[in-house]
Design a protein around this motif. Structure first.
Motif, PDB file in Angstrom:
ATOM      1  N   ALA A 285      32.435  91.903 -49.796  1.00 40.85           N
ATOM      2  CA  ALA A 285      31.258  91.050 -49.658  1.00 40.85           C
ATOM      3  C   ALA A 285      31.228  90.380 -48.283  1.00 40.85           C
ATOM      4  O   ALA A 285      30.168  90.271 -47.655  1.00 40.85           O
ATOM      5  N   LEU A 286      32.393  89.951 -47.797  1.00 46.26           N
ATOM      6  CA  LEU A 286      32.452  89.329 -46.471  1.00 46.26           C
ATOM      7  C   LEU A 286      32.126  90.341 -45.373  1.00 46.26           C
ATOM      8  O   LEU A 286      31.467  90.011 -44.384  1.00 46.26           O
ATOM      9  N   GLY A 287      32.612  91.584 -45.541  1.00 45.39           N
ATOM     10  CA  GLY A 287      32.289  92.624 -44.577  1.00 45.39           C
ATOM     11  C   GLY A 287      30.799  92.901 -44.530  1.00 45.39           C
ATOM     12  O   GLY A 287      30.218  93.097 -43.452  1.00 45.39           O
ATOM     13  N   ALA A 288      30.163  92.918 -45.700  1.00 45.07           N
ATOM     14  CA  ALA A 288      28.718  93.118 -45.738  1.00 45.07           C
ATOM     15  C   ALA A 288      27.983  91.966 -45.068  1.00 45.07           C
ATOM     16  O   ALA A 288      26.950  92.157 -44.427  1.00 45.07           O
ATOM     17  N   LEU A 289      28.548  90.767 -45.177  1.00 43.02           N
ATOM     18  CA  LEU A 289      27.924  89.593 -44.572  1.00 43.02           C
ATOM     19  C   LEU A 289      28.136  89.546 -43.062  1.00 43.02           C
ATOM     20  O   LEU A 289      27.207  89.271 -42.293  1.00 43.02           O
ATOM     21  N   GLY A 290      29.352  89.842 -42.611  1.00 41.64           N
ATOM     22  CA  GLY A 290      29.687  89.690 -41.199  1.00 41.64           C
ATOM     23  C   GLY A 290      29.488  90.934 -40.356  1.00 41.64           C
ATOM     24  O   GLY A 290      29.463  90.851 -39.123  1.00 41.64           O
ATOM     25  N   GLY A 291      29.391  92.098 -40.986  1.00 38.78           N
ATOM     26  CA  GLY A 291      29.220  93.330 -40.233  1.00 38.78           C
ATOM     27  C   GLY A 291      30.548  93.975 -39.885  1.00 38.78           C
ATOM     28  O   GLY A 291      31.631  93.426 -40.099  1.00 38.78           O
ATOM     29  N   ARG A 292      30.472  95.155 -39.297  1.00 43.24           N
ATOM     30  CA  ARG A 292      31.651  95.974 -39.071  1.00 43.24           C
ATOM     31  C   ARG A 292      32.660  95.334 -38.118  1.00 43.24           C
ATOM     32  O   ARG A 292      33.856  95.593 -38.205  1.00 43.24           O
ATOM     33  N   LEU A 293      32.198  94.492 -37.197  1.00 41.35           N
ATOM     34  CA  LEU A 293      33.122  93.895 -36.233  1.00 41.35           C
ATOM     35  C   LEU A 293      34.095  92.928 -36.894  1.00 41.35           C
ATOM     36  O   LEU A 293      35.119  92.589 -36.303  1.00 41.35           O
TER      37      LEU A 293
END
Length: 430
Positions: A285-293
């Motif tokens: 969920a955090l990756g989806a929120l913050g993006g690949r970087l």
């Protein structure tokens, strides 16, 4: 009549060790240094190859975007399941709870090493926000202690962990200076026999061999290529350094204070097949929120940020810093095997570039170096590692004096307070 004096006599200086006492340490240091570097490079390269498959041909074959929300969520959840299975079934459960130790690793049994290597490789490839340093140090310490006791039984057993730690730190940063600084800092709290340089002689040799091996094999580079300062530091640069380092340290301390509570929440799940996959779901969920970087250990992603410091707004930099810090907190709490230095470097870089985006007069090199310094001081509590890492990232000699001064208020904010490391009972180390 002779005049008496009550002036105290200066204590004699510690005797210097003779060369014959140091020469036998060179061969073990060289062997441990080269081996530790090869272990680090091997784990890193294997993880990178797996990462290229998991985040390239595999989603392409499935018709899913490589960094789509769906794939990031699926991959991080799957990584949690895979690492949880390894921790559950591998001998020794892939080592102790990573929340309970830092760079100084306990000596573990050789049977634990394969599980820890596998869990680390899966974590690095799958995307959680942790680096390789802590588990690779633990692997090298275990191997060095086990092999050293059998091949050179007359060598003091306490020497092997020190050599392995130094060698791995040298390999990680591509220079023995970091290893020598860390060992000298550790020795400051212990009784020493002889001079300081005698005590760091063997660790320095191991760190140098580890660094040289990594340089020859993997050609690491830490300079972010930021524009160097074209002038001597001004008063505004000093003020900038003090503010950014302190702000980064305070941000990092927020995660440090939350660490025991987040760790306790995951511990209530009691089983690695519940704790680590649950962490993977949150990280997805955090990756989806913050993006690949905001995925992975963050070293190559830091380079991407630094290549285009004008490519994001201050709000985007701030969001990436907060998401990455939260991801680091979750990954370190739920049981993923990994270290915190490289993610902290990404967070500090994002903080520094956020300051530059808010106030264009803030030089990017000053912002990044002092942001990394403050964040690392809070997360690792390793002063020399923090100062050294911040300095090598920008490769600007004029920034070094600013870093030394900026470290003072940041250190006052973090010293004596809870660390991002827990005791067995879950209470924070101070």
């Amino acid at each position: 009549m002779a005049q008496e004096t009550d002036a105290p006599q200066a204590p004699p200086s510690a005797p210097t060790a003779p060369a014959r006492a140091l020469l036998p340490l060179i061969l073990p240091a060289v062997v441990v240094g080269v081996t530790a570097s090869l272990v680090f490079v091997g784990v890193s390269v294997a993880a990178e190859r797996l990462q290229q498959v998991l985040w390239g041909p595999l989603p392409d074959a499935l018709g899913v975007g490589r960094y789509s929300v769906l794939w990031m969520f699926a991959m991080l959840t799957a990584t949690g399941l895979a690492v949880g299975l390894v921790v559950w079934k591998a001998p020794g459960h892939a080592g102790a709870d990573p929340a309970t130790f830092g760079l100084n690793s306990p000596v573990m049994a050789p049977a634990v090493v394969p599980g820890l290597v596998l869990a680390t490789g899966l974590m690095l490839a799958g995307g959680p926000s942790l680096g390789p340093e802590n588990p690779v140090i633990a692997v090298n310490v275990g191997l060095a202690a086990w092999l050293g006791a059998r091949l050179l039984p007359r060598t003091p057993g306490a020497l092997w962990p020190v050599l392995a730690e130094s060698a791995t730190i040298g390999a990680l940063f591509g220079t023995p200076v970091a290893a020598a600084l860390v060992i000298s800092e550790a020795l400051a709290g212990r009784p020493m026999r002889g001079r300081l340089w005698d005590n760091v002689f063997a660790p320095l040799a191991a760190g140098a061999c580890g660094a040289m091996t990594t340089t020859l094999v993997a050609h690491p580079a830490f300079d972010l290529g930021l524009p160097p300062m074209s002038h001597h530091p001004h008063a505004k640069d000093l003020l900038t350094a003090l503010v950014i380092s302190s702000a980064a340290a305070l941000l990092g301390m927020g995660a440090v204070h939350a660490f025991p509570y987040v760790h306790a929440a995951f511990r209530r799940l009691r089983h690695p097949m519940l704790m680590i996959p649950a962490g993977g779901v949150v990280l997805g969920a955090l990756g989806a929120l913050g993006g690949r970087l905001t995925l992975f250990k963050g070293l190559s992603e830091v380079g991407e940020l630094a290549r285009r410091p004008e490519g994001w707004s201050a709000g985007q930099f701030a969001a990436m810093a907060v998401v990455k810090l939260t991801a680091l907190l979750v990954a370190a709490s739920c049981g993923f095997r990994g270290g915190r230095i490289f993610p902290a470097v990404f967070i500090g870089t994002a903080v520094g570039l956020c300051a530059h985006a808010l106030v264009p007069a803030v030089h990017p090199a000053v912002g990044v170096a002092t942001g990394v310094l403050g964040m690392l001081l809070a997360i690792t509590r390793q002063a020399w590692v923090s100062l050294f890492t911040a300095a090598v990232l920008v490769a600007s000699p004029s920034v070094l004096a600013l870093l030394c001064i900026a470290s003072l208020p940041a250190w006052l904010l973090v010293t004596g307070r809870a660390q991002m490391q827990l005791r067995e009972d879950g209470t924070p180390v101070r």
